[in-house]
Design an enzyme around this catalytic site. Structure first.
Site, mmCIF file in Angstrom:
data_model
loop_
_atom_site.group_PDB
_atom_site.id
_atom_site.type_symbol
_atom_site.label_atom_id
_atom_site.label_comp_id
_atom_site.label_asym_id
_atom_site.label_seq_id
_atom_site.Cartn_x
_atom_site.Cartn_y
_atom_site.Cartn_z
ATOM 1 N N TYR A 68 -1.925 -0.060 10.953
ATOM 2 C CA TYR A 68 -2.005 -0.648 9.315
ATOM 3 C C TYR A 68 -0.824 -0.057 8.691
ATOM 4 O O TYR A 68 -0.520 -0.787 7.800
ATOM 5 C CB TYR A 68 -3.269 0.313 8.560
ATOM 6 C CG TYR A 68 -3.599 -0.216 7.327
ATOM 7 C CD1 TYR A 68 -4.157 -1.527 6.758
ATOM 8 C CD2 TYR A 68 -3.035 0.733 6.158
ATOM 9 C CE1 TYR A 68 -4.166 -1.924 5.691
ATOM 10 C CE2 TYR A 68 -3.216 0.397 4.851
ATOM 11 C CZ TYR A 68 -4.004 -1.062 4.631
ATOM 12 O OH TYR A 68 -4.280 -1.265 3.360
ATOM 13 N N SER A 96 0.859 -1.237 -0.031
ATOM 14 C CA SER A 96 0.080 -0.163 0.096
ATOM 15 C C SER A 96 0.942 1.224 0.161
ATOM 16 O O SER A 96 2.113 1.209 0.275
ATOM 17 C CB SER A 96 -1.061 -0.084 1.261
ATOM 18 O OG SER A 96 -1.568 1.254 1.453
#
Length: 257
Positions: free
Chosen positions: A149, A136
């Site tokens: 995250y 990501s």
């Protein structure tokens, strides 16, 4: 292909089968994998079988690899895409949530690679096998309120680099694809429904002035597993509309010089 029930995973399964790959679509939710039963026939498309597994467990990953062997007799490429999201205060977010995010997003990736390696070595010929990890842009830089995250995806991206170095001599390539904001996914859909102002604000920070689509990420993954990427390993490729090209200090405004 893990995390295959929706979003980027579903788009990638569809892209790979259209490219002629034989695909094992893996997800924790068997019901959401039923979309595979309804795919349109496509000339030259490869077969798709489904498998239900928890990628955070060794048995789950071993079972997914065994499914590939049973269905297709080998394994040429692995796409590790399954992940869970997380947000909250650094001081108050439960550590149990951090444990779960790391368990799926990082440990699950490591377990997936370890389970696949013996079969990749035995099955792949020249120019070798390929592993793609869905990282990501949040694994390249930080975000407010997303520390767990960010940590999990940062670990997954850097793991892909380290694994690429360790496996290069065996002809096994490892790369990460790093999506930004992608529409119709677990990140953007709840925001669009429940926080439309934030949804529009985030979109306005994308230099291309739009959200990405799952099939645009799938196209990059399809390249990375293909022989066209035979000299690409250890890369972390953003698919983010230009977000990581800037410093983040200024919002893109159409027409502004």
């Amino acid at each position: 292909m893990t995390g295959a029930a929706s979003g980027i995973g579903r788009a990638t399964v569809d892209r790979l089968r259209r490219d002629g790959w034989s695909v094992v679509a893996v997800d924790l939710d068997a019901e959401r994998l039923r979309w595979v039963d309804d795919v349109d026939p496509h000339p030259g498309a490869g077969p798709v079988v489904t498998h239900t597994a928890d990628v955070a467990s060794e048995d789950g990953n071993a079972g997914a690899v065994a499914r590939a062997l049973d269905a297709f007799g080998g394994l040429r490429a692995v796409v590790l895409n399954a992940a869970v999201g997380s947000s909250g205060s650094l001081e108050s977010q439960p550590m149990s949530e951090l444990d779960r995010v790391l368990e799926v997003n990082l440990r699950g990736v490591v377990l997936g690679v370890r389970a696949a390696l013996p079969v990749l070595r035995a099955s792949s010929g020249a120019p070798g096998a390929s592993i793609v990890i869905t990282g990501s842009v949040s694994g390249l830089f930080g975000d407010p309120g997303m520390w767990a995250y960010n940590a999990s995806k940062g670990g997954a991206v850097n793991f892909s680099r380290a694994a690429a170095i360790d496996l290069a001599a065996e002809g096994i390539r490892v790369n990460a694809v790093c999506p930004g904001g992608i529409a119709t996914t677990g990140m953007t859909t709840p925001m669009e429904r429940h926080a439309p102002e934030m949804y529009e604000e985030m979109r306005s920070h994308v230099p291309l002035q739009r959200w990405g689509m799952p099939d645009e990420v799938a196209a990059v993954i399809a390249f990375l597993v293909s022989d066209d990427a035979s000299f690409v390993t250890g890369a972390a490729i953003p698919v983010d509309g230009g977000v990581t090209a800037g410093t983040g200090q200024f919002r893109t405004v159409p027409g502004r010089s």
